[in-house]
Write a protein that holds these residues in place. Structure first.
Motif, PDB file in Angstrom:
ATOM      1  N   ASP A  67       0.832  -1.197   0.000  1.00 28.01           N
ATOM      2  CA  ASP A  67       0.000   0.000   0.000  1.00 28.01           C
ATOM      3  C   ASP A  67       0.867   1.247   0.000  1.00 28.01           C
ATOM      4  O   ASP A  67       0.566   2.222  -0.699  1.00 28.01           O
ATOM      5  N   ASN A  68       1.950   1.236   0.771  1.00 25.48           N
ATOM      6  CA  ASN A  68       2.878   2.366   0.795  1.00 25.48           C
ATOM      7  C   ASN A  68       3.545   2.534  -0.563  1.00 25.48           C
ATOM      8  O   ASN A  68       3.767   3.650  -1.018  1.00 25.48           O
ATOM      9  N   THR A  69       3.868   1.430  -1.219  1.00 26.08           N
ATOM     10  CA  THR A  69       4.505   1.486  -2.527  1.00 26.08           C
ATOM     11  C   THR A  69       3.565   2.106  -3.546  1.00 26.08           C
ATOM     12  O   THR A  69       3.971   2.950  -4.341  1.00 26.08           O
ATOM     13  N   ASN A  70       2.305   1.703  -3.524  1.00 23.67           N
ATOM     14  CA  ASN A  70       1.338   2.259  -4.472  1.00 23.67           C
ATOM     15  C   ASN A  70       1.161   3.757  -4.264  1.00 23.67           C
ATOM     16  O   ASN A  70       1.060   4.515  -5.219  1.00 23.67           O
ATOM     17  N   SER A  71       1.128   4.191  -3.020  1.00 26.86           N
ATOM     18  CA  SER A  71       0.973   5.625  -2.759  1.00 26.86           C
ATOM     19  C   SER A  71       2.223   6.388  -3.180  1.00 26.86           C
ATOM     20  O   SER A  71       2.128   7.492  -3.702  1.00 26.86           O
ATOM     21  N   SER A  72       3.415   5.800  -2.979  1.00 28.86           N
ATOM     22  CA  SER A  72       4.637   6.486  -3.387  1.00 28.86           C
ATOM     23  C   SER A  72       4.719   6.554  -4.909  1.00 28.86           C
ATOM     24  O   SER A  72       5.226   7.532  -5.456  1.00 28.86           O
ATOM     25  N   LYS A  73       4.211   5.534  -5.612  1.00 30.17           N
ATOM     26  CA  LYS A  73       4.207   5.573  -7.074  1.00 30.17           C
ATOM     27  C   LYS A  73       3.259   6.650  -7.582  1.00 30.17           C
ATOM     28  O   LYS A  73       3.558   7.336  -8.559  1.00 30.17           O
ATOM     29  N   SER A  74       2.119   6.818  -6.914  1.00 27.18           N
ATOM     30  CA  SER A  74       1.188   7.852  -7.358  1.00 27.18           C
ATOM     31  C   SER A  74       1.763   9.243  -7.093  1.00 27.18           C
ATOM     32  O   SER A  74       1.561  10.156  -7.888  1.00 27.18           O
ATOM     33  N   VAL A  75       2.485   9.396  -6.003  1.00 24.93           N
ATOM     34  CA  VAL A  75       3.149  10.667  -5.720  1.00 24.93           C
ATOM     35  C   VAL A  75       4.206  10.937  -6.781  1.00 24.93           C
ATOM     36  O   VAL A  75       4.340  12.058  -7.280  1.00 24.93           O
ATOM     37  N   TRP A  76       4.952   9.899  -7.148  1.00 18.69           N
ATOM     38  CA  TRP A  76       5.990  10.046  -8.170  1.00 18.69           C
ATOM     39  C   TRP A  76       5.370  10.440  -9.501  1.00 18.69           C
ATOM     40  O   TRP A  76       5.882  11.318 -10.192  1.00 18.69           O
ATOM     41  N   MET A  77       4.259   9.788  -9.861  1.00 17.02           N
ATOM     42  CA  MET A  77       3.599  10.109 -11.124  1.00 17.02           C
ATOM     43  C   MET A  77       3.071  11.539 -11.127  1.00 17.02           C
ATOM     44  O   MET A  77       3.164  12.238 -12.143  1.00 17.02           O
ATOM     45  N   SER A  78       2.531  11.986 -10.016  1.00 17.48           N
ATOM     46  CA  SER A  78       2.037  13.359  -9.972  1.00 17.48           C
ATOM     47  C   SER A  78       3.193  14.352 -10.087  1.00 17.48           C
ATOM     48  O   SER A  78       3.058  15.400 -10.724  1.00 17.48           O
ATOM     49  N   THR A  79       4.337  14.013  -9.523  1.00 17.92           N
ATOM     50  CA  THR A  79       5.519  14.869  -9.648  1.00 17.92           C
ATOM     51  C   THR A  79       5.967  14.944 -11.099  1.00 17.92           C
ATOM     52  O   THR A  79       6.304  16.025 -11.602  1.00 17.92           O
ATOM     53  N   VAL A  80       5.987  13.808 -11.776  1.00 18.02           N
ATOM     54  CA  VAL A  80       6.384  13.779 -13.184  1.00 18.02           C
ATOM     55  C   VAL A  80       5.398  14.581 -14.026  1.00 18.02           C
ATOM     56  O   VAL A  80       5.798  15.361 -14.900  1.00 18.02           O
ATOM     57  N   MET A  81       4.127  14.411 -13.779  1.00 14.66           N
ATOM     58  CA  MET A  81       3.120  15.143 -14.554  1.00 14.66           C
ATOM     59  C   MET A  81       3.232  16.647 -14.315  1.00 14.66           C
ATOM     60  O   MET A  81       3.095  17.436 -15.254  1.00 14.66           O
ATOM     61  N   ASP A  82       3.483  17.060 -13.067  1.00 16.76           N
ATOM     62  CA  ASP A  82       3.678  18.480 -12.789  1.00 16.76           C
ATOM     63  C   ASP A  82       4.894  19.018 -13.525  1.00 16.76           C
ATOM     64  O   ASP A  82       4.888  20.142 -14.027  1.00 16.76           O
ATOM     65  N   SER A  83       5.956  18.215 -13.598  1.00 19.10           N
ATOM     66  CA  SER A  83       7.157  18.638 -14.315  1.00 19.10           C
ATOM     67  C   SER A  83       6.872  18.801 -15.798  1.00 19.10           C
ATOM     68  O   SER A  83       7.344  19.748 -16.428  1.00 19.10           O
ATOM     69  N   ILE A  84       6.108  17.887 -16.360  1.00 15.17           N
ATOM     70  CA  ILE A  84       5.783  17.961 -17.782  1.00 15.17           C
ATOM     71  C   ILE A  84       4.929  19.194 -18.069  1.00 15.17           C
ATOM     72  O   ILE A  84       5.129  19.882 -19.067  1.00 15.17           O
ATOM     73  N   LYS A  85       4.000  19.494 -17.169  1.00 17.61           N
ATOM     74  CA  LYS A  85       3.138  20.661 -17.365  1.00 17.61           C
ATOM     75  C   LYS A  85       3.924  21.964 -17.312  1.00 17.61           C
ATOM     76  O   LYS A  85       3.586  22.927 -17.994  1.00 17.61           O
ATOM     77  N   SER A  86       4.967  21.992 -16.486  1.00 15.47           N
ATOM     78  CA  SER A  86       5.716  23.232 -16.323  1.00 15.47           C
ATOM     79  C   SER A  86       6.845  23.394 -17.341  1.00 15.47           C
ATOM     80  O   SER A  86       7.544  24.397 -17.311  1.00 15.47           O
ATOM     81  N   MET A  87       7.016  22.445 -18.262  1.00 16.02           N
ATOM     82  CA  MET A  87       8.079  22.543 -19.268  1.00 16.02           C
ATOM     83  C   MET A  87       7.744  23.605 -20.309  1.00 16.02           C
ATOM     84  O   MET A  87       6.593  23.784 -20.680  1.00 16.02           O
ATOM     85  N   ASP A  88       8.777  24.254 -20.786  1.00 16.89           N
ATOM     86  CA  ASP A  88       8.640  25.205 -21.873  1.00 16.89           C
ATOM     87  C   ASP A  88       8.708  24.424 -23.183  1.00 16.89           C
ATOM     88  O   ASP A  88       9.702  23.760 -23.463  1.00 16.89           O
TER      89      ASP A  88
END
Length: 141
Positions: A67-88
């Motif tokens: 359960d902790n692994t799944n939550s950490s993966k979702s946090v990681w994915m949200s971080t990646v998506m935020d990075s992609i959104k903020s790219m020029d």
């Protein structure tokens, strides 16, 4: 020597290594370096299957941590998506163009050193076909 405070991620890695002493043995045997292990730990996390060989805990404890692994993966994915959104996009397109140029250069060097490199160039010139200069074709919108 002055007492330097380490980065929090380094401190966490140190506690992870202390909890799994088999990692220390691998470094002492020369199978891995501390830098490699830290980078893998930082990218993959503590719960990755890569660390199963070094754990001394039973398999049942791993099931509780999924359960902790799944939550950490979702946090990681949200971080990646935020990075992609903020790219020029213009900067990203420039990086892709530079990569395309580098791949084209590498492809040219490889074709020069290949056995049929000189005959392939002369046949392209005589056939009159126009091929793209690189392996990818990108167009401006």
């Amino acid at each position: 020597m002055a007492n330097k405070k380490l980065h929090p991620s380094v401190e966490q890695f140190k506690t992870f290594v202390k909890a799994n002493p088999k990692i220390i043995q691998e470094v002492r045997r020369g199978k891995s370096s501390w830098q490699e292990l830290f980078e893998e730990w930082y990218l993959l996390g503590e719960e990755d299957t890569r660390w199963d060989n070094y754990r001394s805990e039973p398999i049942q404890a791993k099931e509780k941590t999924t359960d902790n692994t799944n939550s950490s993966k979702s946090v990681w994915m949200s971080t990646v998506m935020d990075s992609i959104k903020s790219m020029d996009q213009n900067q990203l397109q420039g990086y892709i163009a530079n990569l395309n140029q580098a791949l084209g250069t590498i492809q040219g060097v490889i074709s020069q050193f290949s056995a049929g490199g000189t005959t392939a160039k002369s046949s392209n010139k005589t056939s009159g076909e126009k091929k793209p200069s690189g392996p990818f074709s990108f167009r401006q919108d």
